[in-house]
Design an enzyme around this catalytic site. Structure first.
Site, PDB file in Angstrom:
ATOM      1  N   GLU A 108      -9.641 -14.535  -1.692  1.00  0.00           N
ATOM      2  CA  GLU A 108      -9.495 -15.846  -1.070  1.00  0.00           C
ATOM      3  C   GLU A 108      -9.519 -16.899  -2.160  1.00  0.00           C
ATOM      4  O   GLU A 108     -10.265 -16.755  -3.136  1.00  0.00           O
ATOM      5  CB  GLU A 108     -10.638 -16.132  -0.088  1.00  0.00           C
ATOM      6  CG  GLU A 108     -10.359 -15.704   1.340  1.00  0.00           C
ATOM      7  CD  GLU A 108     -10.570 -14.211   1.528  1.00  0.00           C
ATOM      8  OE1 GLU A 108     -11.473 -13.673   0.841  1.00  0.00           O
ATOM      9  OE2 GLU A 108      -9.849 -13.595   2.324  1.00  0.00           O
ATOM     10  N   TYR A 120      -2.809 -16.141  -9.958  1.00  0.00           N
ATOM     11  CA  TYR A 120      -2.713 -14.958  -9.091  1.00  0.00           C
ATOM     12  C   TYR A 120      -1.249 -14.602  -8.814  1.00  0.00           C
ATOM     13  O   TYR A 120      -0.885 -13.427  -8.825  1.00  0.00           O
ATOM     14  CB  TYR A 120      -3.465 -15.202  -7.780  1.00  0.00           C
ATOM     15  CG  TYR A 120      -4.944 -15.456  -7.959  1.00  0.00           C
ATOM     16  CD1 TYR A 120      -5.692 -14.714  -8.870  1.00  0.00           C
ATOM     17  CD2 TYR A 120      -5.608 -16.429  -7.221  1.00  0.00           C
ATOM     18  CE1 TYR A 120      -7.051 -14.945  -9.047  1.00  0.00           C
ATOM     19  CE2 TYR A 120      -6.967 -16.657  -7.385  1.00  0.00           C
ATOM     20  CZ  TYR A 120      -7.680 -15.923  -8.297  1.00  0.00           C
ATOM     21  OH  TYR A 120      -9.028 -16.143  -8.474  1.00  0.00           O
TER      22      TYR A 120
HETATM   23  C1  LIG Z   1      -9.032 -20.202 -12.524  1.00  0.00           C
HETATM   24  C2  LIG Z   1      -9.747 -19.974 -13.858  1.00  0.00           C
HETATM   25  C3  LIG Z   1     -10.671 -18.752 -13.712  1.00  0.00           C
HETATM   26  C4  LIG Z   1      -8.730 -19.714 -14.942  1.00  0.00           C
HETATM   27  O1  LIG Z   1      -9.456 -19.470 -16.155  1.00  0.00           O
HETATM   28  P1  LIG Z   1      -8.855 -19.933 -17.580  1.00  0.00           P
HETATM   29  O2  LIG Z   1      -9.625 -19.212 -18.633  1.00  0.00           O
HETATM   30  O3  LIG Z   1      -8.802 -21.372 -17.659  1.00  0.00           O
HETATM   31  O4  LIG Z   1      -7.402 -19.301 -17.445  1.00  0.00           O
HETATM   32  P2  LIG Z   1      -6.285 -19.140 -18.552  1.00  0.00           P
HETATM   33  O5  LIG Z   1      -6.629 -19.889 -19.803  1.00  0.00           O
HETATM   34  O6  LIG Z   1      -6.038 -17.685 -18.664  1.00  0.00           O
HETATM   35  O7  LIG Z   1      -5.076 -19.867 -17.850  1.00  0.00           O
HETATM   36  C5  LIG Z   1      -4.592 -19.464 -16.590  1.00  0.00           C
HETATM   37  C6  LIG Z   1      -3.743 -20.548 -16.007  1.00  0.00           C
HETATM   38  O8  LIG Z   1      -4.563 -21.597 -15.488  1.00  0.00           O
HETATM   39  C7  LIG Z   1      -4.174 -22.845 -16.086  1.00  0.00           C
HETATM   40  N1  LIG Z   1      -5.377 -23.661 -16.198  1.00  0.00           N
HETATM   41  C8  LIG Z   1      -6.535 -23.296 -16.753  1.00  0.00           C
HETATM   42  N2  LIG Z   1      -7.434 -24.277 -16.636  1.00  0.00           N
HETATM   43  C9  LIG Z   1      -6.822 -25.280 -15.994  1.00  0.00           C
HETATM   44  C10 LIG Z   1      -7.219 -26.551 -15.557  1.00  0.00           C
HETATM   45  N3  LIG Z   1      -8.468 -27.009 -15.761  1.00  0.00           N
HETATM   46  N4  LIG Z   1      -6.321 -27.321 -14.922  1.00  0.00           N
HETATM   47  C11 LIG Z   1      -5.085 -26.875 -14.689  1.00  0.00           C
HETATM   48  N5  LIG Z   1      -4.652 -25.669 -15.075  1.00  0.00           N
HETATM   49  C12 LIG Z   1      -5.496 -24.877 -15.717  1.00  0.00           C
HETATM   50  C13 LIG Z   1      -3.596 -22.471 -17.392  1.00  0.00           C
HETATM   51  O9  LIG Z   1      -2.752 -23.471 -17.886  1.00  0.00           O
HETATM   52  C14 LIG Z   1      -2.836 -21.223 -17.024  1.00  0.00           C
HETATM   53  O10 LIG Z   1      -1.655 -21.534 -16.327  1.00  0.00           O
HETATM   54  P3  LIG Z   1      -0.253 -21.570 -17.072  1.00  0.00           P
HETATM   55  O11 LIG Z   1      -0.134 -20.290 -17.819  1.00  0.00           O
HETATM   56  O12 LIG Z   1       0.696 -21.746 -15.938  1.00  0.00           O
HETATM   57  O13 LIG Z   1      -0.342 -22.742 -17.973  1.00  0.00           O
HETATM   58  C15 LIG Z   1     -10.586 -21.212 -14.288  1.00  0.00           C
HETATM   59  O14 LIG Z   1      -9.750 -22.333 -14.267  1.00  0.00           O
HETATM   60  C16 LIG Z   1     -11.789 -21.469 -13.419  1.00  0.00           C
HETATM   61  O15 LIG Z   1     -12.880 -20.954 -13.667  1.00  0.00           O
HETATM   62  N6  LIG Z   1     -11.614 -22.310 -12.394  1.00  0.00           N
HETATM   63  C17 LIG Z   1     -12.708 -22.680 -11.526  1.00  0.00           C
HETATM   64  C18 LIG Z   1     -13.178 -21.508 -10.729  1.00  0.00           C
HETATM   65  C19 LIG Z   1     -12.084 -20.981  -9.845  1.00  0.00           C
HETATM   66  O16 LIG Z   1     -11.326 -21.733  -9.271  1.00  0.00           O
HETATM   67  N7  LIG Z   1     -12.043 -19.653  -9.708  1.00  0.00           N
HETATM   68  C20 LIG Z   1     -11.093 -19.004  -8.839  1.00  0.00           C
HETATM   69  C21 LIG Z   1     -11.634 -19.014  -7.461  1.00  0.00           C
HETATM   70  S1  LIG Z   1     -10.582 -18.092  -6.360  1.00  0.00           S
END
Ligand SMILES: CC(C)(COP(=O)(O)OP(=O)(O)OC[C@H]1O[C@@H](n2cnc3c(N)ncnc32)[C@H](O)[C@@H]1OP(=O)(O)O)[C@@H](O)C(=O)NCCC(=O)NCCS
Length: 157
Positions: A108, A120
Site C-alpha cells: 500500500e 514501484y
Molecule cells: C520512497 C523512498 C523510500 C525512496 O528512497 P530514496 O533512497 O530516496 O530512493 P532513490 O534514491 O533510490 O530514488 C528513488 C526515486 O525517488 C525519487 N526521490 C527520492 N527522494 C525524493 C524526494 N524527496 N522527492 C521527490 N523524489 C524523490 C528519486 O528521484 C528517484 O526517482 P527517479 O529515479 O525518477 O528520479 C524515500 O523517499 C522515503 O523514505 N520516503 C518516505 C517514506 C515512504 O514514503 N516510504 C514508502 C511508503 S509506501
C-alpha cells in the site's frame, strides 16, 4: 553503504526515522518493529560506512511453501540520505527475495506519494485498487499495488 539484516539494535533509530517520515500516519513504534522481526519478516538495514542507519525495509511472507505471497510492509530512508539510490537498493533486495520464493508482492502506498509510486512502477508494480482513508489519523487514501510472481522458467532462463 551496505545492506545487512535489520537487527534489534537498529530499532531505536528506525523508530526515530519513522516519526520523521510518517508523522500523521501512525509511525511504527519499537513494539511494531519487534513484532515484525518476531514474525520472521525479511528485514534489511542500509548502513553507511560510518555505521549509521540510513534506511530500512521489510517484506512479510505469508502462505504455504509453493504458494507464497509477500507484502512490502515498510520502506524508509532517512531524509538526509534520500535521492542516493538507497530506497532503490532496498526495494530490489526485497524483490529478489520475493523472486526466489516465486511469490507476488503487494503493498500500500499513499496516493499522493509520487516518489514512491514512481519507484514501484519502475520495478514492475501496477495499481490494482484504492483503499479509502487507509492511513490514520491523516485519513489519506492508499493505492494497493501488486507485482506479479516471477515465473519459474523466467528464473531458469
Ligand atoms: C520512497 C523512498 C523510500 C525512496 O528512497 P530514496 O533512497 O530516496 O530512493 P532513490 O534514491 O533510490 O530514488 C528513488 C526515486 O525517488 C525519487 N526521490 C527520492 N527522494 C525524493 C524526494 N524527496 N522527492 C521527490 N523524489 C524523490 C528519486 O528521484 C528517484 O526517482 P527517479 O529515479 O525518477 O528520479 C524515500 O523517499 C522515503 O523514505 N520516503 C518516505 C517514506 C515512504 O514514503 N516510504 C514508502 C511508503 S509506501
Amino acid at each position: 553503504m551496505r545492506l545487512e539484516p535489520l537487527r534489534r539494535g537498529h530499532l531505536r533509530r528506525c523508530v526515530e526515522i519513522e516519526h520523521i517520515l510518517f508523522p500523521g500516519d501512525s509511525p511504527w513504534n519499537a513494539r511494531a518493529f519487534h513484532a515484525e522481526l518476531d514474525a520472521g519478516g525479511y528485514y534489511l538495514a542500509a548502513v553507511t560506512e560510518e555505521g549509521e542507519l540510513a534506511g530500512y525495509a521489510g517484506l512479510a511472507v505469508a502462505g504455504p511453501r509453493g504458494d507464497r505471497e509477500t507484502s512490502v510492509h515498510t520502506i524508509g530512508v532517512d531524509p538526509a540520505y534520500q535521492g542516493r539510490g538507497i530506497g532503490t537498493a532496498l526495494l530490489r533486495a526485497l524483490l529478489e527475495r520475493a523472486d526466489e520464493l516465486r511469490a507476488p508482492v503487494f503493498l500500500e502506498v499513499r496516493t499522493d506519494n509520487d516518489a514512491a509510486i514512481r519507484l514501484y512502477e519502475r520495478h514492475g508494480f501496477s495499481r490494482i485498487g484504492v483503499r479509502k482513508r487507509y492511513y490514520q489519523p491523516s485519513g489519506a487514501d492508499a493505492y494497493t499495488m501488486m507485482r506479479q510472481a516471477r515465473e519459474a522458467q523466467e528464473v531458469a532462463g
